[in-house]
Motif scaffolding. Structure first.
Motif, PDB file in Angstrom:
ATOM      1  N   GLN A 139       0.828  -1.206   0.000  1.00  0.00           N
ATOM      2  CA  GLN A 139       0.000   0.000   0.000  1.00  0.00           C
ATOM      3  C   GLN A 139       0.865   1.259   0.000  1.00  0.00           C
ATOM      4  N   GLN A 183      -2.630   6.107   0.507  1.00  0.00           N
ATOM      5  CA  GLN A 183      -3.773   5.262   0.806  1.00  0.00           C
ATOM      6  C   GLN A 183      -3.785   4.816   2.268  1.00  0.00           C
ATOM      7  N   SER A 209      -5.218   7.804   3.834  1.00  0.00           N
ATOM      8  CA  SER A 209      -6.613   7.925   3.444  1.00  0.00           C
ATOM      9  C   SER A 209      -7.511   7.001   4.262  1.00  0.00           C
ATOM     10  N   ASN A 248      -3.383   0.219  -3.525  1.00  0.00           N
ATOM     11  CA  ASN A 248      -4.262  -0.040  -2.397  1.00  0.00           C
ATOM     12  C   ASN A 248      -3.645  -1.069  -1.449  1.00  0.00           C
TER      13      ASN A 248
END
Length: 426
Positions: free
Chosen positions: A128, A132, A135, A160
């Motif tokens: 990742q 992200q 986030s 991701n």
């Protein structure tokens, strides 16, 4: 002016005059009395982060200062942003240990994935990315959990949790529409229906995957789980979109035409402007920009393309051409810092609350070298130290900086990428 009284104002309170209604911004009076004080600062002045990925490094002699500390002598490029010297730190000697000397290591710039998982461009097994990770912690509080702009060069930069690449938007005009252009009532209803259908499809696919996994071996189940993780993230994004689709978008003093027909340099400025507007309106708190190389003539006075000039082999003419592109990039960075610093946020500025990381996956692009990466950290309220130089023979992982950024954003993380511990100098 903040409304300070004991009665709560509803968060969705509107000002109405005839057929016009204006949504109020988040006011201190909308918070419960017990949530004021320090909580007010956190809610009304949230922290943000902008990651800027540059693909062709920076000519070291023109970027890194010869001396260290806050009183460093500015290099050729840093003279262009010296007005912000108290608000940024340049790092030399940072790298992702063991990365190959190749363009495709841009895939690991913001992930810090272990070197053995990024050796070949056709076998990148990523983790990742930093944006992200952030986030997931703070992205649910805004319309967009994160905002990605730019374009892929050799390999994507945003990944991701399952290590799958995420798309980014190359067109600033489209980003402006997503952030600030309100759809008609019919269009909004169609969007609601689309989201509802999307959730239904994901439910069906998830059930099919669960059934499929029972008939697969271990390695295939791992691949299916990676896909399932992507579906879970898509679901979360759809739920977030549902919550916001009928909420009025913020109004800004810009027009759609301001983001049309960009050139290489103006495209950078458009993306920076959109980032500032997105942060200022709290439409998102996490942004990534991936800057592609320019073509001949894109930098004032250039005759060669950016990529061609970057492979200079120390030829003076090519180094001079490369400097034209890199000076333009640095000037645009300075304009971004100007813009962020000009926006008040309580007793500070938007720049004080925004962590800006200006980075590249290449140190010496002429040799494709992935060591001694040009890294600049600006804003964010850090204890900036001018130029911090690490001994290059003792590689300090760039992920150590990323771990420090996570902690700065109040995200508890024992490690990130190949980190060995958070940087303590800032």
């Amino acid at each position: 002016m903040l409304l300070l009284n004991s009665r709560l104002i509803p968060r969705r309170r509107f000002l109405r005059a005839g057929a016009v209604s204006i949504g109020l911004p988040l006011l201190e009076a909308m918070l419960p009395a017990g949530a004021r004080g320090q909580r007010n600062i956190e809610v009304l002045s949230p922290k943000r982060i902008l990651l800027i990925g540059r693909l062709l490094g920076t000519h070291a002699d023109y970027f890194f200062p010869q001396d260290t500390g806050p009183s460093f002598t500015p290099s050729r490029y840093l003279k262009l942003i010296d007005r912000h010297r108290q608000r940024f730190t340049v790092f030399s000697g940072l790298s992702h240990p063991g990365y190959p000397n190749a363009h495709h290591c841009e895939a690991g710039l913001f992930t810090g994935v272990a070197a053995e998982r990024i050796q070949r461009p056709d076998d990148i097994r990523n983790t990742q990315s930093l944006d992200q990770t952030i986030s997931e912690a703070i992205g649910q509080r805004t319309r967009l959990s994160s905002l990605g702009m730019g374009q892929v060069h050799i390999a994507p930069m945003i990944y991701n949790q399952a290590g799958n690449p995420l798309p980014i938007e190359p067109r600033p005009e489209q980003t402006f529409k997503e952030l600030f252009v309100e759809g008609s009532p019919d269009r909004v209803e169609r969007e609601v229906a689309r989201l509802r259908d999307g959730l239904s499809v994901l439910d069906q696919v998830r059930d099919q995957l669960r059934s499929l996994s029972r008939a697969l071996g271990a390695s295939d189940r791992e691949r299916v789980e990676s896909l399932a993780q992507s579906i879970r993230e898509a679901e979360q994004n759809l739920h977030q979109s549902q919550a916001w689709v009928k909420t009025p978008k913020p109004q800004v003093n810009r027009k759609l035409e301001d983001y049309q027909n960009p050139k290489w340099a103006s495209l950078q400025r458009m993306r920076y402007d959109l980032t500032c507007l997105a942060f200022q309106t709290d439409s998102t708190r996490v942004c990534v920009i991936v800057e592609a190389p320019g073509d001949p003539g894109d930098a004032p006075g250039s005759n060669l393309g950016h990529h061609d000039a970057s492979h200079h082999g120390k030829e003076p003419r090519k180094v001079s051409e490369l400097a034209l592109f890199e000076e333009e990039e640095t000037r645009n960075l300075g304009l971004l810092l100007d813009q962020l610093a000009a926006v008040p946020q309580g007793t500070s500025t938007l720049l004080d609350l925004t962590t800006v990381v200006w980075a590249s996956n290449l140190g010496n692009p002429s040799a494709h070298a992935s060591s001694n990466l040009p890294i600049l950290l600006a804003g964010g309220g850090f204890r900036h130290r001018g130029h911090i130089a690490y001994v290059q023979e003792k590689t300090v992982p760039l992920s150590n900086l990323y771990l420090r950024l996570l902690h700065h954003l109040d995200i508890e993380a024992p490690s990130f990428g190949t980190s060995t511990g958070p940087l303590s100098e800032i």
